[in-house]
Design a protein around this motif. Structure first.
Motif, PDB file in Angstrom:
ATOM      1  N   GLY A 170      55.458  58.583  40.626  1.00 55.57           N
ATOM      2  CA  GLY A 170      55.014  58.630  41.933  1.00 55.57           C
ATOM      3  C   GLY A 170      54.117  58.960  42.299  1.00 55.57           C
ATOM      4  N   HIS A 171      54.023  57.736  43.360  1.00 53.83           N
ATOM      5  CA  HIS A 171      52.380  58.574  43.666  1.00 53.83           C
ATOM      6  C   HIS A 171      52.104  59.659  44.569  1.00 53.83           C
ATOM      7  CE1 HIS A 171      48.345  55.809  45.398  1.00 53.83           C
ATOM      8  NE2 HIS A 171      48.749  55.890  46.194  1.00 53.83           N
ATOM      9  N   ARG A 172      51.222  60.350  43.486  1.00 58.03           N
ATOM     10  CA  ARG A 172      50.481  61.855  43.812  1.00 58.03           C
ATOM     11  C   ARG A 172      49.365  62.493  43.448  1.00 58.03           C
ATOM     12  NH1 ARG A 172      55.997  62.954  44.827  1.00 58.03           N
ATOM     13  NH2 ARG A 172      57.457  61.917  43.385  1.00 58.03           N
ATOM     14  N   VAL A 173      48.640  62.768  44.408  1.00 60.69           N
ATOM     15  CA  VAL A 173      47.466  63.497  44.244  1.00 60.69           C
ATOM     16  C   VAL A 173      47.212  63.761  42.764  1.00 60.69           C
ATOM     17  CG1 VAL A 173      45.575  64.331  45.282  1.00 60.69           C
ATOM     18  CG2 VAL A 173      47.207  62.651  46.610  1.00 60.69           C
ATOM     19  N   VAL A 174      48.308  64.736  41.995  1.00 61.08           N
ATOM     20  CA  VAL A 174      48.350  65.657  41.284  1.00 61.08           C
ATOM     21  C   VAL A 174      48.274  64.457  40.022  1.00 61.08           C
ATOM     22  CG1 VAL A 174      50.794  65.748  40.901  1.00 61.08           C
ATOM     23  CG2 VAL A 174      48.977  67.813  40.244  1.00 61.08           C
ATOM     24  N   GLY A 184      47.209  67.510  32.003  1.00 64.44           N
ATOM     25  CA  GLY A 184      47.996  67.072  32.888  1.00 64.44           C
ATOM     26  C   GLY A 184      48.312  67.605  34.147  1.00 64.44           C
ATOM     27  N   VAL A 185      49.539  66.686  34.164  1.00 65.62           N
ATOM     28  CA  VAL A 185      50.148  67.041  35.341  1.00 65.62           C
ATOM     29  C   VAL A 185      51.589  68.574  35.333  1.00 65.62           C
ATOM     30  CG1 VAL A 185      52.345  66.559  37.013  1.00 65.62           C
ATOM     31  CG2 VAL A 185      50.981  65.277  36.925  1.00 65.62           C
ATOM     32  N   LYS A 191      54.440  74.113  39.844  1.00 67.95           N
ATOM     33  CA  LYS A 191      55.005  72.374  39.399  1.00 67.95           C
ATOM     34  C   LYS A 191      55.879  72.178  40.700  1.00 67.95           C
ATOM     35  CE  LYS A 191      56.814  74.922  35.342  1.00 67.95           C
ATOM     36  NZ  LYS A 191      58.007  75.552  33.845  1.00 67.95           N
ATOM     37  N   GLY A 192      55.289  70.657  40.972  1.00 66.17           N
ATOM     38  CA  GLY A 192      56.331  70.171  41.607  1.00 66.17           C
ATOM     39  C   GLY A 192      57.182  68.627  41.088  1.00 66.17           C
ATOM     40  N   GLY A 194      56.172  65.669  40.426  1.00 68.74           N
ATOM     41  CA  GLY A 194      54.933  65.146  38.836  1.00 68.74           C
ATOM     42  C   GLY A 194      55.434  65.519  37.579  1.00 68.74           C
ATOM     43  N   HIS A 195      55.262  67.265  37.833  1.00 69.19           N
ATOM     44  CA  HIS A 195      56.007  67.927  37.013  1.00 69.19           C
ATOM     45  C   HIS A 195      57.119  67.639  36.476  1.00 69.19           C
ATOM     46  CE1 HIS A 195      57.869  71.507  34.518  1.00 69.19           C
ATOM     47  NE2 HIS A 195      56.294  71.473  34.126  1.00 69.19           N
ATOM     48  N   ALA A 196      58.313  67.076  36.978  1.00 66.01           N
ATOM     49  CA  ALA A 196      59.582  66.643  37.088  1.00 66.01           C
ATOM     50  C   ALA A 196      59.551  65.384  36.163  1.00 66.01           C
ATOM     51  CB  ALA A 196      60.520  67.339  38.132  1.00 66.01           C
ATOM     52  N   GLU A 197      58.634  65.175  37.356  1.00 68.19           N
ATOM     53  CA  GLU A 197      59.208  62.795  36.690  1.00 68.19           C
ATOM     54  C   GLU A 197      58.159  62.966  35.161  1.00 68.19           C
ATOM     55  OE1 GLU A 197      57.574  61.591  41.172  1.00 68.19           O
ATOM     56  OE2 GLU A 197      56.578  61.507  39.857  1.00 68.19           O
ATOM     57  N   VAL A 198      57.303  63.451  34.392  1.00 67.29           N
ATOM     58  CA  VAL A 198      56.340  63.354  33.336  1.00 67.29           C
ATOM     59  C   VAL A 198      57.596  64.126  32.972  1.00 67.29           C
ATOM     60  CG1 VAL A 198      55.140  64.173  31.640  1.00 67.29           C
ATOM     61  CG2 VAL A 198      54.351  63.425  34.240  1.00 67.29           C
ATOM     62  N   THR A 199      58.505  64.746  32.163  1.00 68.87           N
ATOM     63  CA  THR A 199      58.991  65.385  32.054  1.00 68.87           C
ATOM     64  C   THR A 199      60.090  65.061  31.372  1.00 68.87           C
ATOM     65  OG1 THR A 199      58.862  67.841  32.091  1.00 68.87           O
ATOM     66  CG2 THR A 199      60.622  67.991  31.476  1.00 68.87           C
TER      67      THR A 199
END
Length: 209
Positions: A170-174, A184-185, A191-192, A194-199
């Motif tokens: 996603g388009h996230r500032v983090v 890394g995120v 944990k937001g 972005g964390h779930a997306e990368v995993t």
């Protein structure tokens, strides 16, 4: 998974190549894999991230190397013997210099921001990959959920000679914040999404359990 080489390539600058490379590297580290980053981009963004990481953490926890385009094969030969995964970050251009990085890759990732311009820019990479007998994977980056443009780009991406990865970033500032900190995120304090997306992305790409 020993000696796996992942090449991140995209003709258009600002598509998120370095962001994708470092976040996959950190995610792999947290899975217990050893990782080396190979920077072939003269802009050196990956190298600056690595040095910032050393300054922030004292120890980067991964290997880092630079190479000219035509030194990629030599560097990969060495690094494959030392680590589980080698991640190559490439310059934002498509010419014969890119071919060694594509040739060495077991997996080619093409980040595409949510715009038709980014999608059009993939054509050169896909053409070179095809010449090397490789089929890249497109990773949609900086996506905004429930937008017509995002849906249009996703639909158009399915028509290309590549595999579209279902997991998006996603388009996230983090992502920008952690990149500037040498992290890394997955290393962010909270944990937001972005964390779930990368995993999820790492598991989708490498079929990790």
């Amino acid at each position: 998974m020993s000696g796996l080489v992942i090449t991140v390539a995209q003709q258009k600058g600002g598509a998120g190549k370095t962001t994708l490379a470092v976040n996959l590297a950190v995610a792999l580290l947290r899975e217990g894999r050893s990782v080396a980053l190979l920077d072939t981009d003269p802009q050196g963004s990956l190298g600056r991230w690595f040095m910032q990481r050393r300054e922030a953490l004292g120890e980067a926890g991964l290997e880092f190397s630079t190479s000219s385009a035509w030194g990629v094969s030599y560097e990969c030969e060495k690094l494959r013997k030392q680590v589980d995964v080698v991640i190559i970050d490439t310059p934002p251009k498509v010419d014969s210099d890119l071919r060694p990085a594509l040739r060495e890759a077991d997996l080619i990732l093409v980040p595409v921001a949510a715009s038709h311009v980014d999608l059009w820019a993939t054509e050169g990479v896909l053409d070179l990959a095809r010449r090397e007998g490789k089929r890249p994977k497109i990773v949609l980056n900086r996506t905004k959920s429930k937008t017509r443009l995002g849906d249009q780009v996703r639909d158009a991406a399915t028509q290309l000679e590549a595999d579209l990865v279902e997991v998006t970033l996603g388009h996230r500032v983090v992502f920008a914040e952690t990149l500037g900190q040498g992290l890394g995120v997955l290393e962010a304090p909270r944990k937001g999404a972005g964390h779930a997306e990368v995993t999820a992305l790492l598991h989708a790409l490498l079929n990790l359990e």
